[in-house]
Design an enzyme around this catalytic site. Structure first.
Site, PDB file in Angstrom:
ATOM      1  CB  SER A   1      -0.885  -0.067   1.315  1.00 13.79           C
ATOM      2  OG  SER A   1      -1.489   1.158   1.408  1.00 13.79           O
TER       3      SER A   1
ATOM      4  CE1 TYR B   1      -3.919  -2.455   4.805  1.00  5.58           C
ATOM      5  CE2 TYR B   1      -3.249  -0.147   4.412  1.00  5.58           C
ATOM      6  CZ  TYR B   1      -3.717  -1.478   4.041  1.00  5.58           C
ATOM      7  OH  TYR B   1      -3.885  -1.707   2.892  1.00  5.58           O
TER       8      TYR B   1
HETATM    9  P1  NDP Z   1     -10.847  -6.649   0.942  1.00  4.69           P
HETATM   10  O1  NDP Z   1     -11.289  -6.123   2.398  1.00  4.69           O
HETATM   11  O2  NDP Z   1     -11.859  -6.648   0.175  1.00  4.69           O
HETATM   12  O3  NDP Z   1     -10.492  -8.338   0.712  1.00  4.69           O
HETATM   13  C1  NDP Z   1      -9.495  -8.487   1.818  1.00  4.69           C
HETATM   14  C2  NDP Z   1      -9.477 -10.216   1.683  1.00  4.69           C
HETATM   15  O4  NDP Z   1      -8.457 -10.673   2.727  1.00  4.69           O
HETATM   16  C3  NDP Z   1     -10.923 -10.896   1.716  1.00  4.69           C
HETATM   17  O5  NDP Z   1     -10.734 -12.010   0.787  1.00  4.69           O
HETATM   18  C4  NDP Z   1     -10.867 -11.177   3.286  1.00  4.69           C
HETATM   19  O6  NDP Z   1     -11.706 -12.136   3.542  1.00  4.69           O
HETATM   20  C5  NDP Z   1      -9.398 -11.597   3.698  1.00  4.69           C
HETATM   21  N1  NDP Z   1      -9.152 -11.827   4.911  1.00  4.69           N
HETATM   22  C6  NDP Z   1      -9.344 -10.626   5.753  1.00  4.69           C
HETATM   23  N2  NDP Z   1      -8.918 -10.993   7.063  1.00  4.69           N
HETATM   24  C7  NDP Z   1      -8.534 -12.467   6.889  1.00  4.69           C
HETATM   25  C8  NDP Z   1      -8.043 -13.445   7.809  1.00  4.69           C
HETATM   26  N3  NDP Z   1      -8.131 -13.267   9.194  1.00  4.69           N
HETATM   27  N4  NDP Z   1      -7.753 -14.505   7.452  1.00  4.69           N
HETATM   28  C9  NDP Z   1      -7.846 -14.866   6.060  1.00  4.69           C
HETATM   29  N5  NDP Z   1      -8.251 -13.751   5.104  1.00  4.69           N
HETATM   30  C10 NDP Z   1      -8.494 -12.763   5.565  1.00  4.69           C
HETATM   31  O7  NDP Z   1      -9.508  -5.713   0.456  1.00  4.69           O
HETATM   32  P2  NDP Z   1      -8.973  -5.504  -0.735  1.00  4.69           P
HETATM   33  O8  NDP Z   1      -9.489  -6.251  -2.207  1.00  4.69           O
HETATM   34  O9  NDP Z   1      -9.297  -4.142  -1.150  1.00  4.69           O
HETATM   35  O10 NDP Z   1      -7.536  -5.532  -0.573  1.00  4.69           O
HETATM   36  C11 NDP Z   1      -6.506  -6.653  -1.005  1.00  4.69           C
HETATM   37  C12 NDP Z   1      -5.129  -5.992  -0.911  1.00  4.69           C
HETATM   38  O11 NDP Z   1      -4.877  -4.963  -1.365  1.00  4.69           O
HETATM   39  C13 NDP Z   1      -4.837  -5.949   0.549  1.00  4.69           C
HETATM   40  O12 NDP Z   1      -3.400  -6.504   0.914  1.00  4.69           O
HETATM   41  C14 NDP Z   1      -4.861  -4.382   0.908  1.00  4.69           C
HETATM   42  O13 NDP Z   1      -4.144  -3.964   1.932  1.00  4.69           O
HETATM   43  C15 NDP Z   1      -4.263  -4.069  -0.401  1.00  4.69           C
HETATM   44  N6  NDP Z   1      -4.734  -2.478  -1.014  1.00  4.69           N
HETATM   45  C16 NDP Z   1      -5.955  -2.341  -1.338  1.00  4.69           C
HETATM   46  C17 NDP Z   1      -6.199  -0.821  -1.540  1.00  4.69           C
HETATM   47  C18 NDP Z   1      -7.816  -0.629  -2.009  1.00  4.69           C
HETATM   48  O14 NDP Z   1      -7.801   0.539  -2.337  1.00  4.69           O
HETATM   49  N7  NDP Z   1      -8.718  -1.623  -2.048  1.00  4.69           N
HETATM   50  C19 NDP Z   1      -5.277   0.249  -1.685  1.00  4.69           C
HETATM   51  C20 NDP Z   1      -3.904  -0.455  -1.564  1.00  4.69           C
HETATM   52  C21 NDP Z   1      -3.637  -1.551  -1.098  1.00  4.69           C
HETATM   53  P3  NDP Z   1     -13.402 -11.871   3.802  1.00  4.69           P
HETATM   54  O15 NDP Z   1     -14.052 -11.875   2.421  1.00  4.69           O
HETATM   55  O16 NDP Z   1     -13.861 -12.760   4.442  1.00  4.69           O
HETATM   56  O17 NDP Z   1     -13.589 -10.401   4.196  1.00  4.69           O
END
Ligand code: NDP
Length: 252
Positions: free
Chosen positions: A154, A167
């Site tokens: 990020s 985070y």
């Molecule tokens: P989402 O919150 O939409 O998805 C996150 C995913 O991680 C989901 O599948 C979620 O599961 C899973 N997850 C969360 N906690 C756990 C856990 N305890 N064990 C296993 N799986 C878990 O996030 P994004 O798709 O937006 O983010 C994806 C990546 O991109 C992340 O690393 C984020 O930090 C990074 N990012 C995103 C940005 C954005 O603007 N969206 C910007 C910069 C970085 P569940 O479906 O159960 O919630």
């Protein structure tokens, strides 16, 4: 400008790629994109029902190309990651891609008031589990002719920003893990190790971080996939040990 990648049809045939946090958002888009180009995808996530829905979507289009493995990173131990590695060893000759995408956003609170338990939980999910999974899967990645580990980062993991708390710190940790591992693996394996900042993307996490924002102003997860595909391809062979940004590809 939008980055396009003219990937050859089925260029990921015979490749096995594991994506964490594949139940939603960017991870789900990633799993679907890799499967569409021929990869077998291993989906990790904490919610079995959501994983099954993604499984059905992918299996409907590409039968036999998807496996799910429910695992909650908050409570998973090293033993769970070893069991996962053993199960993959039984199913696949090697692992060609590991996309560390799962993450928690956590509280948007000043460090002075950051709840201690929330800090520990977030570090467990965003950092410790990533280390444990990486360590468990290096042997399988090493058996691939050319594997890639991608740490999803990020912008707040590159330059600190007030109120992004655990985070931001967890993403700095991933950058450190990426650099350390990249140097360790550089001369002894063909595993490429990079980090990738997707930038603002229309997902649940973005909505939670910016509740007042109109989601339509952010690109969809699907629109980032040319970069994710490119990085898994032989065209990206020379990219190793780098902190990448999706937007940098788009600016070219
Ligand atoms: P989402 O919150 O939409 O998805 C996150 C995913 O991680 C989901 O599948 C979620 O599961 C899973 N997850 C969360 N906690 C756990 C856990 N305890 N064990 C296993 N799986 C878990 O996030 P994004 O798709 O937006 O983010 C994806 C990546 O991109 C992340 O690393 C984020 O930090 C990074 N990012 C995103 C940005 C954005 O603007 N969206 C910007 C910069 C970085 P569940 O479906 O159960 O919630």
């Amino acid at each position: 400008m939008t980055f396009t990648y003219d990937a050859e049809k089925n260029f990921l045939d015979n490749k096995t790629i594991l994506i964490t946090g594949a139940s939603d958002g960017i991870g789900k888009a990633c799993a679907k994109a890799y499967a569409a180009y021929g990869a077998t995808v291993v989906l990790l996530g904490r919610n079995q029902q959501k994983l099954e829905t993604v499984f059905d979507e992918i299996d409907g289009l590409h039968p036999g190309k998807v496996v799910i493995h429910p695992l909650d990173f908050k409570t998973a131990s090293m033993a769970d990651f070893k069991i996962l590695a053993e199960s993959l060893n039984e199913q696949f000759e090697c692992l060609d891609g590991l996309i560390h995408n799962a993450a928690l956003l956590g509280a948007r609170t000043p460090i002075e008031f950051y709840p201690e338990q929330d800090w520990a939980d977030l570090m467990q999910v965003n950092v410790n589990a990533v280390f444990q999974l990486t360590q468990s899967l290096i042997p399988a990645l090493n058996r691939s002719e050319s594997a890639q580990i991608l740490f999803i980062s990020s912008s707040v993991g590159r330059v600190g920003r007030a109120f992004w708390g655990a985070y931001a710190v967890s993403k700095f940790a991933l950058e450190g893990l990426m650099q350390t591992l990249a140097e360790e693996l550089e001369n002894t394996t063909s595993i490429r190790v990079n980090s990738l900042n997707p930038g603002g993307t229309r997902t649940n996490m973005r909505r939670d971080a910016y509740p007042a924002e109109n989601p339509e102003t952010q690109p969809t997860a699907e629109s980032l996939m040319p970069v994710y595909l490119y990085l898994m391809s032989s065209d990206a062979q020379g990219i190793h040990g780098q902190a990448l940004n999706v937007r940098d590809f788009e600016a070219v």
